[in-house]
Design a protein around this motif. Structure first.
Motif, PDB file in Angstrom:
ATOM      1  N   ARG A 263       0.832  -1.196   0.000  1.00  0.00           N
ATOM      2  CA  ARG A 263       0.000   0.000   0.000  1.00  0.00           C
ATOM      3  C   ARG A 263       0.873   1.254   0.000  1.00  0.00           C
ATOM      4  O   ARG A 263       0.548   2.270  -0.617  1.00  0.00           O
ATOM      5  CB  ARG A 263      -0.912  -0.016   1.224  1.00  0.00           C
ATOM      6  N   LEU A 264       2.018   1.159   0.694  1.00  0.00           N
ATOM      7  CA  LEU A 264       2.939   2.291   0.774  1.00  0.00           C
ATOM      8  C   LEU A 264       3.494   2.670  -0.600  1.00  0.00           C
ATOM      9  O   LEU A 264       3.653   3.848  -0.919  1.00  0.00           O
ATOM     10  CB  LEU A 264       4.086   1.950   1.726  1.00  0.00           C
ATOM     11  N   VAL A 265       3.789   1.662  -1.425  1.00  0.00           N
ATOM     12  CA  VAL A 265       4.400   1.934  -2.735  1.00  0.00           C
ATOM     13  C   VAL A 265       3.365   1.998  -3.858  1.00  0.00           C
ATOM     14  O   VAL A 265       3.735   2.193  -5.020  1.00  0.00           O
ATOM     15  CB  VAL A 265       5.453   0.858  -3.081  1.00  0.00           C
ATOM     16  N   SER A 266       2.079   1.848  -3.520  1.00  0.00           N
ATOM     17  CA  SER A 266       1.055   1.763  -4.559  1.00  0.00           C
ATOM     18  C   SER A 266       0.904   3.049  -5.368  1.00  0.00           C
ATOM     19  O   SER A 266       0.403   3.008  -6.496  1.00  0.00           O
ATOM     20  CB  SER A 266      -0.293   1.392  -3.926  1.00  0.00           C
ATOM     21  N   GLU A 267       1.342   4.185  -4.805  1.00  0.00           N
ATOM     22  CA  GLU A 267       1.238   5.435  -5.549  1.00  0.00           C
ATOM     23  C   GLU A 267       2.285   5.523  -6.644  1.00  0.00           C
ATOM     24  O   GLU A 267       2.134   6.307  -7.586  1.00  0.00           O
ATOM     25  CB  GLU A 267       1.373   6.622  -4.594  1.00  0.00           C
ATOM     26  N   ARG A 268       3.349   4.730  -6.532  1.00  0.00           N
ATOM     27  CA  ARG A 268       4.425   4.786  -7.514  1.00  0.00           C
ATOM     28  C   ARG A 268       4.527   3.524  -8.359  1.00  0.00           C
ATOM     29  O   ARG A 268       5.113   3.562  -9.448  1.00  0.00           O
ATOM     30  CB  ARG A 268       5.769   5.015  -6.790  1.00  0.00           C
TER      31      ARG A 268
END
Length: 309
Positions: free
Chosen positions: A177-182
């Motif tokens: 979820r932490l890296v889902s924006e990238r």
């Protein structure tokens, strides 16, 4: 009333099929766990899936190069911990205990993921979280031991291994979820198995296990990697695209139901009355939590407000 024109057909059944495929894990993993070291099983799971996903690797690496150190570290932890280490713990749990308990204890993952999100992502837990978490933990205790008032070392070890795997998978969910924006979900999946493969190979070397699984185990390894592994995951995400969340939560009950039926029918497993009660409490608590989070206006997990930059 007729369905809206152009609206995708409901695919609740597809989510149920995917969950049932997850439930076959014990049928395939237990014979392998009895004849191979856990590290060897995990290595081949990663090798087979990574080989199938190889055509997608260049695009995933290009996406990763555009990310910063935080995303690189998260992907490393996802691959090494949530993929390689967690699967090794899960396989070791089958070598120690019965084939039903590790699978059902894996259902604790959403409970643990919410707790991890509290510490890692700053998400706030409402008081209602305890209404789901405490019964789930109590059910896990009842499920782990045939006699919940008499703790056996073997059962305790199996339970701790299974819960450890669930905790690492939960951490992987939170970091994903932490890296889902990238990074897209597809890229994270590809990188997860790609990073996990050398880590799994290193574990085989450290433990002094053999990389060669033997011809008799190759079919079982392929089925384990592809059926409750890659195929179930693909069907699950395909089904979620056109399935109401509340229905998907109920459809996922096919996972523990299938696992229990297979364990009792084909793997000579048996549960005491208190363990059956624990199984129902774990599954019921986690299912109701999922239903609540997806269908109610006041979820027990509150995401932090995004900071403007």
């Amino acid at each position: 009333m007729s369905a809206k024109v152009g609206a995708p057909a409901d695919r609740t059944w597809l989510v149920a099929v995917a969950a049932a495929l997850w439930g076959t894990d014990g049928l395939l993993r237990l014979p392998l766990a009895e004849s191979l070291p856990a590290a060897t099983v995990v290595f081949w799971e990663h090798l087979l899936v990574a080989a199938l996903l190889l055509p997608l690797l260049p695009a995933a690496l290009r996406a990763l190069r555009r990310c910063g150190p935080r995303e690189w570290l998260a992907v490393l932890v996802i691959g090494a911990g949530a993929s390689a280490a967690a699967t090794a713990l899960f396989t070791a749990a089958f070598q120690t205990g019965d084939p039903i308990t590790p699978l059902v204890l894996q259902k604790l993952q959403p409970i643990l993921a919410m707790l991890a999100a509290f510490f890692v992502l700053g998400e706030r837990l409402r008081a209602g979280y305890a209404l789901f978490a405490l019964p789930a933990l109590l059910g896990a205790w009842l499920l782990a031991f045939p006699d919940p008032l008499e703790i056996e070392l073997t059962a305790l070890r199996a339970a701790l291994l299974a819960v450890g795997a669930a905790a690492l998978w939960a951490a992987g969910t939170v970091l994903g979820r932490l890296v889902s924006e990238r990074l897209s979900a597809r890229d994270v999946t590809v990188l997860r198995f790609t990073v996990g493969l050398p880590v799994a190979a290193a574990v085989v070397g450290i433990e002094g296990a053999s990389f060669a699984p033997g011809w008799d185990n190759l079919l079982g390894l392929a089925l384990l990697a592809l059926v409750p592994g890659l195929l179930a995951l693909l069907l699950y995400y395909l089904g979620l695209r056109a399935t109401p969340a509340a229905r998907a939560t109920l459809a996922e009950l096919a996972f523990p139901a299938t696992a229990a039926l297979i364990g009792v029918s084909f793997l000579d497993s048996s549960l005491s009355v208190s363990q059956w009660i624990g199984l129902l409490v774990v599954v019921g608590s986690v299912t109701m939590l999922g239903w609540h989070e997806r269908s109610r206006g006041t979820p027990v997990v509150v995401k932090p407000e995004l900071e403007r930059v």
